[in-house]
Design a protein around this motif. Structure first.
Motif, PDB file in Angstrom:
ATOM      1  N   ASP A 148       0.884   9.524  -4.944  1.00 36.79           N
ATOM      2  CA  ASP A 148       0.860  10.813  -4.502  1.00 36.79           C
ATOM      3  C   ASP A 148       1.531  12.128  -5.482  1.00 36.79           C
ATOM      4  O   ASP A 148       1.615  13.423  -5.349  1.00 36.79           O
ATOM      5  CB  ASP A 148       2.054  10.823  -3.113  1.00 36.79           C
ATOM      6  CG  ASP A 148       0.312  10.024  -2.302  1.00 36.79           C
ATOM      7  OD1 ASP A 148      -0.926  10.163  -1.928  1.00 36.79           O
ATOM      8  OD2 ASP A 148       1.006  10.101  -0.821  1.00 36.79           O
ATOM      9  N   ASN A 191       0.329   3.976  -3.323  1.00 38.81           N
ATOM     10  CA  ASN A 191       0.226   5.345  -2.145  1.00 38.81           C
ATOM     11  C   ASN A 191       1.725   6.111  -2.412  1.00 38.81           C
ATOM     12  O   ASN A 191       1.567   7.733  -3.138  1.00 38.81           O
ATOM     13  CB  ASN A 191       0.328   5.473  -0.705  1.00 38.81           C
ATOM     14  CG  ASN A 191      -1.335   5.023  -0.820  1.00 38.81           C
ATOM     15  OD1 ASN A 191      -2.175   5.325  -1.343  1.00 38.81           O
ATOM     16  ND2 ASN A 191      -1.427   4.433   0.735  1.00 38.81           N
ATOM     17  N   GLU A 213       1.327  -0.845   0.021  1.00 41.82           N
ATOM     18  CA  GLU A 213      -0.377  -0.097  -0.052  1.00 41.82           C
ATOM     19  C   GLU A 213       1.250   1.519  -0.164  1.00 41.82           C
ATOM     20  O   GLU A 213       0.713   2.656  -0.561  1.00 41.82           O
ATOM     21  CB  GLU A 213      -0.856   0.459   1.493  1.00 41.82           C
ATOM     22  CG  GLU A 213      -1.924  -0.952   1.465  1.00 41.82           C
ATOM     23  CD  GLU A 213      -3.334  -0.205  -0.302  1.00 41.82           C
ATOM     24  OE1 GLU A 213      -3.575   0.802   0.251  1.00 41.82           O
ATOM     25  OE2 GLU A 213      -4.091  -1.625  -0.345  1.00 41.82           O
TER      26      GLU A 213
END
Length: 82
Positions: free
Chosen positions: A68, A64, A60
């Motif tokens: 981002d 992410n 994860e």
């Protein structure tokens, strides 16, 4: 039957040591400094060799981090009928 064309345009800020390489099929993928390659389709895909099997990540934090980096996203949908 009709076709749906979806165009996704992303702008990202990425580290300076990321490189674009061309695959044997003429596509492009990103070479990461850790020996992996990145392809972005509907979701980020990773591989240890750009000619082998690509898969999403179970990590994860890695997912992410990639998401981002996206500064803007443009998606267009168009039906094509024949």
């Amino acid at each position: 039957m009709k076709k749906l064309n979806i165009t996704i345009k992303l702008e990202m800020s990425v580290p300076d040591d990321w490189e674009l390489i061309e695959t044997s099929e003429g596509g492009h993928v990103v070479k990461l400094p850790d020996g992996q390659f990145l392809d972005l389709a509907i979701e980020p895909m990773f591989a240890s060799d750009p000619e082998e099997t690509w898969s999403s990540t179970e990590d994860e934090d890695a997912l992410n981090d990639i998401l981002d980096m996206i500064e803007s996203e443009e998606v267009s949908f168009e039906f094509v009928t024949h």
